[in-house]
Design an enzyme around this catalytic site. Structure first.
Site, PDB file in Angstrom:
ATOM      1  N   ARG A 121      63.477  79.891   2.588  1.00  0.00           N
ATOM      2  CA  ARG A 121      64.133  79.505   1.171  1.00  0.00           C
ATOM      3  C   ARG A 121      63.697  78.266   0.763  1.00  0.00           C
ATOM      4  NH1 ARG A 121      68.392  82.124   4.167  1.00  0.00           N
ATOM      5  NH2 ARG A 121      68.813  84.415   3.249  1.00  0.00           N
ATOM      6  N   LYS A 143      54.946  74.317 -10.970  1.00  0.00           N
ATOM      7  CA  LYS A 143      54.761  75.517 -11.360  1.00  0.00           C
ATOM      8  C   LYS A 143      53.742  75.903 -10.286  1.00  0.00           C
ATOM      9  CE  LYS A 143      55.160  76.158 -16.539  1.00  0.00           C
ATOM     10  NZ  LYS A 143      54.439  76.580 -17.734  1.00  0.00           N
ATOM     11  N   GLU A 185      41.296  71.071 -19.745  1.00  0.00           N
ATOM     12  CA  GLU A 185      42.782  70.563 -19.684  1.00  0.00           C
ATOM     13  C   GLU A 185      43.129  69.096 -20.093  1.00  0.00           C
ATOM     14  OE1 GLU A 185      45.460  72.422 -19.146  1.00  0.00           O
ATOM     15  OE2 GLU A 185      44.506  74.352 -18.136  1.00  0.00           O
ATOM     16  N   LYS A 227      51.753  64.596 -18.846  1.00  0.00           N
ATOM     17  CA  LYS A 227      52.368  65.689 -18.430  1.00  0.00           C
ATOM     18  C   LYS A 227      53.591  65.259 -17.570  1.00  0.00           C
ATOM     19  CE  LYS A 227      51.860  70.276 -15.595  1.00  0.00           C
ATOM     20  NZ  LYS A 227      51.116  71.020 -15.244  1.00  0.00           N
ATOM     21  N   GLU A 237      60.831  74.619 -18.569  1.00  0.00           N
ATOM     22  CA  GLU A 237      60.293  75.240 -19.712  1.00  0.00           C
ATOM     23  C   GLU A 237      61.581  75.991 -20.282  1.00  0.00           C
ATOM     24  OE1 GLU A 237      56.686  77.991 -21.072  1.00  0.00           O
ATOM     25  OE2 GLU A 237      56.223  76.650 -19.450  1.00  0.00           O
ATOM     26  N   ARG A 242      58.008  71.610 -23.020  1.00  0.00           N
ATOM     27  CA  ARG A 242      56.998  72.025 -21.666  1.00  0.00           C
ATOM     28  C   ARG A 242      56.090  73.340 -22.310  1.00  0.00           C
ATOM     29  NH1 ARG A 242      57.361  72.004 -15.360  1.00  0.00           N
ATOM     30  NH2 ARG A 242      55.268  72.545 -14.920  1.00  0.00           N
ATOM     31  N   ASN A 246      51.116  74.844 -23.034  1.00  0.00           N
ATOM     32  CA  ASN A 246      50.361  76.433 -22.958  1.00  0.00           C
ATOM     33  C   ASN A 246      49.450  76.332 -24.104  1.00  0.00           C
ATOM     34  OD1 ASN A 246      51.710  77.311 -20.603  1.00  0.00           O
ATOM     35  ND2 ASN A 246      53.634  77.496 -22.063  1.00  0.00           N
ATOM     36  N   HIS A 249      46.463  78.840 -23.996  1.00  0.00           N
ATOM     37  CA  HIS A 249      46.614  79.549 -22.845  1.00  0.00           C
ATOM     38  C   HIS A 249      46.974  80.888 -23.334  1.00  0.00           C
ATOM     39  CE1 HIS A 249      46.979  75.918 -20.616  1.00  0.00           C
ATOM     40  NE2 HIS A 249      46.912  76.342 -19.558  1.00  0.00           N
ATOM     41  N   HIS A 253      44.475  83.423 -21.536  1.00  0.00           N
ATOM     42  CA  HIS A 253      44.658  84.528 -20.622  1.00  0.00           C
ATOM     43  C   HIS A 253      44.483  85.893 -21.121  1.00  0.00           C
ATOM     44  CE1 HIS A 253      48.111  81.858 -18.424  1.00  0.00           C
ATOM     45  NE2 HIS A 253      47.125  81.609 -18.227  1.00  0.00           N
ATOM     46  N   HIS A 267      39.078  79.659 -15.643  1.00  0.00           N
ATOM     47  CA  HIS A 267      40.532  79.306 -16.539  1.00  0.00           C
ATOM     48  C   HIS A 267      40.405  78.272 -17.441  1.00  0.00           C
ATOM     49  CE1 HIS A 267      44.597  78.777 -17.254  1.00  0.00           C
ATOM     50  NE2 HIS A 267      44.585  77.555 -16.811  1.00  0.00           N
TER      51      HIS A 267
END
Length: 369
Positions: A121, A143, A185, A227, A237, A242, A246, A249, A253, A267
């Site tokens: 956990r 993330k 980026e 960031k 987000e 935030r 993206n 992206h 993607h 990427h």
């Protein structure tokens, strides 16, 4: 050394940016460790360049190291990879109060971070990012994820690291293509929220890509600080802030999915082309000038990154690419937010974009069949 704090209350941590940090990793990590041993996960490429140096630094700090070396590439960021990491950590009797070290690029950081998030956990982890993309993006902000058959990063959790050591020396062994992918980026931070930084990159991007020390440290520190500010205000987000990260992206993607999430399109390359498409689509909607859209494309192209879909040699239409977007993890109440531009340095979240219109736009970008 540049030190950028990520202010998240009890989960705050620092990002340290300088050369030779991997050779000093043991002394930086020592204050966080409860035991005189630590588990480190890396891949074969990174291990070949940096394992001995990192191992020696922990040994000098009186810390024994236990290593798991994985195959490189996106295919490792999978259910099978997650099972391998968690089983190995459990076999090593890693406890909830322990720290696991992720030594590598975005794949290793995402995978190890997610394993740490769910192991018993939640245990802690430390990021030692060795790629430019990981240093300015994926290692900061918490993330963590693995890929699924339906798409990229669809299985994951928010789980903040305890420390990030961005060693600029690690970039000396980074292949040029990976360096350019990471630079996408960096450029993103200028396009989405800092025109002054964008203009600086137009003038100094070649020095960054050449790994010139001062330019590189400025680019990495400015990106991380941007960031960190966004993450501190919108960690999970839940607001639009935030989501601005993206930029590029959603288009990117879709292109990654069409190319099979493979080395055919990295990427960062997908994000670069996605930014160009976002800028062009914004111009199509009369949100920004055609000149600004062209400037974004030129900055991407000058860095040696893809700026045209035609270069990918895809055998599909705009509708197929738009359909990939339906699996985007940002889908909310049946709608997909797009990050568009009011100008360079001024991104916003658009929630009224019709995918049919996006498909028509993409058909205009694709080569005629």
């Amino acid at each position: 050394m540049a030190v950028v704090p990520v202010e998240l209350g009890g989960r705050s941590y620092k990002v340290r940016i300088a050369p030779n940090l991997l050779a000093e990793a043991g002394q930086h990590c020592l204050p966080l460790l409860r035991k005189n041993s630590v588990s480190i996960v890396t891949d074969t490429n990174v291990a070949g360049d940096w394992r001995k140096i990192v191992e020696r630094s922990f040994d000098q700090a009186g810390i024994a190291t236990r290593w798991l070396v994985l195959d490189p590439g996106e295919s490792t960021k999978s259910w099978a990879g997650l099972e391998q990491v968690t089983d190995w950590l459990l076999a090593g009797q890693v406890e909830r109060g322990d720290h696991v070290v992720a030594l590598g690029g975005g794949v290793i950081g995402d995978l190890v971070g997610f394993a740490a998030a769910i192991l018993k956990r939640g245990c802690r982890f430390i990021q030692l990012p060795t790629s430019l993309l990981a240093q300015v993006d994926s290692s900061v902000g918490g993330k963590t994820a693995i890929n699924a058959g339906a798409g990229k990063n669809l299985i994951g959790a928010f789980h903040q690291p305890s420390l990030v050591l961005a060693d600029l020396s690690a970039l000396t062994t980074l292949p040029d293509r990976q360096m350019r992918a990471g630079y996408a980026e960096v450029l993103k931070y200028g396009v989405l929220g800092d025109r002054t930084f964008f203009d600086w990159l137009v003038e100094n991007g070649a020095a960054v890509l050449a790994r010139e020390s001062d330019a590189l440290e400025h680019a990495v520190a400015t990106s991380v600080a941007a960031k960190a500010r966004i993450v501190a205000e919108d960690e999970r987000e839940t607001a639009d802030l935030r989501a601005l990260l993206n930029l590029g992206h959603t288009f990117g993607h879709a292109l990654e999915a069409e190319t099979g999430f493979s080395d055919r399109l990295l990427h960062g390359e997908a994000v670069a082309l996605g930014m160009v498409l976002a800028a062009r689509y914004s111009a199509r909607l009369d949100l920004i000038s055609t000149d600004d859209a062209t400037r974004v494309a030129q900055a991407v192209e000058t860095a040696g990154l893809p700026s045209e879909i035609a270069a990918l040699g895809l055998d599909c239409d705009g509708r197929r690419l738009a359909e990939h977007m339906l699996h985007d993890k940002k889908m909310d109440a049946g709608t997909l937010p797009f990050i568009l531009l009011n100008g360079i340095g001024s991104a916003f979240v658009a929630r009224d974009v019709a995918l049919a219109d996006v498909a028509a736009f993409l058909d205009e970008q694709l080569p005629a069949h």
